[in-house]
Design a protein around this motif. Structure first.
Motif, PDB file in Angstrom:
ATOM      1  N   ASP A  98      34.551  47.315  49.672  1.00  0.00           N
ATOM      2  CA  ASP A  98      35.666  47.188  50.583  1.00  0.00           C
ATOM      3  C   ASP A  98      36.589  46.034  50.317  1.00  0.00           C
ATOM      4  OD1 ASP A  98      34.009  45.230  51.451  1.00  0.00           O
ATOM      5  OD2 ASP A  98      33.939  45.674  53.630  1.00  0.00           O
ATOM      6  N   SER A  99      36.081  45.181  49.596  1.00  0.00           N
ATOM      7  CA  SER A  99      37.027  44.099  49.214  1.00  0.00           C
ATOM      8  C   SER A  99      37.944  44.404  48.204  1.00  0.00           C
ATOM      9  CB  SER A  99      36.091  42.830  48.959  1.00  0.00           C
ATOM     10  OG  SER A  99      35.087  43.089  47.608  1.00  0.00           O
ATOM     11  N   ALA A 100      37.709  45.379  47.616  1.00  0.00           N
ATOM     12  CA  ALA A 100      38.455  45.815  46.123  1.00  0.00           C
ATOM     13  C   ALA A 100      39.286  47.078  46.439  1.00  0.00           C
ATOM     14  CB  ALA A 100      37.526  46.085  45.041  1.00  0.00           C
ATOM     15  N   ILE A 101      39.208  47.644  47.632  1.00  0.00           N
ATOM     16  CA  ILE A 101      40.159  48.935  48.088  1.00  0.00           C
ATOM     17  C   ILE A 101      41.379  48.962  47.592  1.00  0.00           C
ATOM     18  CG2 ILE A 101      40.717  50.609  49.909  1.00  0.00           C
ATOM     19  CD1 ILE A 101      38.071  50.147  51.202  1.00  0.00           C
ATOM     20  N   GLU A 102      42.004  47.714  48.254  1.00  0.00           N
ATOM     21  CA  GLU A 102      43.522  47.459  47.794  1.00  0.00           C
ATOM     22  C   GLU A 102      43.747  47.317  46.373  1.00  0.00           C
ATOM     23  OE1 GLU A 102      45.552  48.170  50.239  1.00  0.00           O
ATOM     24  OE2 GLU A 102      43.895  48.476  51.601  1.00  0.00           O
ATOM     25  N   PHE A 103      42.886  46.827  45.591  1.00  0.00           N
ATOM     26  CA  PHE A 103      43.086  46.605  44.332  1.00  0.00           C
ATOM     27  C   PHE A 103      43.503  48.077  43.689  1.00  0.00           C
ATOM     28  CE2 PHE A 103      41.111  46.907  40.074  1.00  0.00           C
ATOM     29  CZ  PHE A 103      41.943  46.353  39.290  1.00  0.00           C
ATOM     30  N   GLY A 151      42.865  37.775  39.169  1.00  0.00           N
ATOM     31  CA  GLY A 151      44.232  37.851  39.426  1.00  0.00           C
ATOM     32  C   GLY A 151      45.185  37.377  38.241  1.00  0.00           C
ATOM     33  N   GLN A 152      44.835  37.678  37.092  1.00  0.00           N
ATOM     34  CA  GLN A 152      45.515  37.491  36.008  1.00  0.00           C
ATOM     35  C   GLN A 152      45.835  38.767  35.066  1.00  0.00           C
ATOM     36  OE1 GLN A 152      44.447  33.840  33.529  1.00  0.00           O
ATOM     37  NE2 GLN A 152      43.137  33.621  35.352  1.00  0.00           N
ATOM     38  N   GLY A 153      45.565  39.807  35.775  1.00  0.00           N
ATOM     39  CA  GLY A 153      45.708  41.390  35.237  1.00  0.00           C
ATOM     40  C   GLY A 153      44.620  41.816  34.312  1.00  0.00           C
TER      41      GLY A 153
END
Ligand code: COA
Length: 149
Positions: free
Chosen positions: A116-121, A86-88
């Motif tokens: 699936d937990s990283a799809i939005e990333f 979460g820090q880029g």
């Protein structure tokens, strides 16, 4: 004191420790050695904070029969140590890899099996999903994502 962040190319052997911690916790190190780690134009990026490796990503020349593009690469082992999420840093690794691919080949097409937990990333960077979700036994549910760079 200022913190120095640096991304540089590293050998396959250097990515295993972060892969193990983030992607295969509690599993044998051998499960962190991926097919394609040392072939062809594969390259591995490491993100260092004051010389400590805290994130990795690997880009492998590999075609997926789902796609017809000629210059396909697969992203594998994208991982940032949990205390630095979460820090880029994931963004920096992905952007750097995309830029390197664009310098390497004319029409790079990047695909990967996304957790699936990283799809939005990945969607934040214009990647699309294709097909159905599938289980990687002992790991989690994945889906293929892709983008023409
Ligand atoms: C997924 C991962 C690589 C992202 O790296 P990161 O350094 O945490 O991501 P960034 O800080 O660059 O995040 C960029 C943006 O994506 C968002 N984001 C990051 N991870 C996300 C996730 N899993 N789901 C939804 N959004 C996410 C951030 O909130 C941020 O949003 P903003 O631009 O609106 O502020 C990292 O969290 C990780 O290693 N996760 C565990 C392993 C994993 O899932 N790897 C991917 C395997 S396919």
């Amino acid at each position: 004191m200022t913190t120095t962040i640096l991304i540089r190319e590293i050998p396959a052997s250097a990515v295993y420790s972060v892969r193990l911690t983030v992607l295969r916790p509690g599993r044998p190190l051998a499960e962190c050695v991926f097919e394609g780690d040392t072939i062809g134009k594969t390259f591995h990026l490491g993100l260092f904070m004051d010389e400590n490796l805290i994130g990795v990503a690997s880009f492998m020349q590999n075609s997926n029969p789902l796609f017809k593009e000629a210059e396909q690469y697969q992203l594998r082992g994208m991982a940032v140590l949990s205390e630095f999420k979460g820090q880029g840093f994931g963004t920096s690794l992905l952007i750097e890899g995309q830029e390197k691919l664009k310098n390497l080949v004319k029409h790079p097409f990047l695909w990967f099996n996304a957790r699936d937990s990283a799809i939005e990333f990945y969607k934040k960077f214009g990647y699309q999903t294709i097909g159905e979700e599938f289980d990687v036994p002992g790991v989690c549910i994945h889906i293929v994502m892709f983008k023409q760079l």
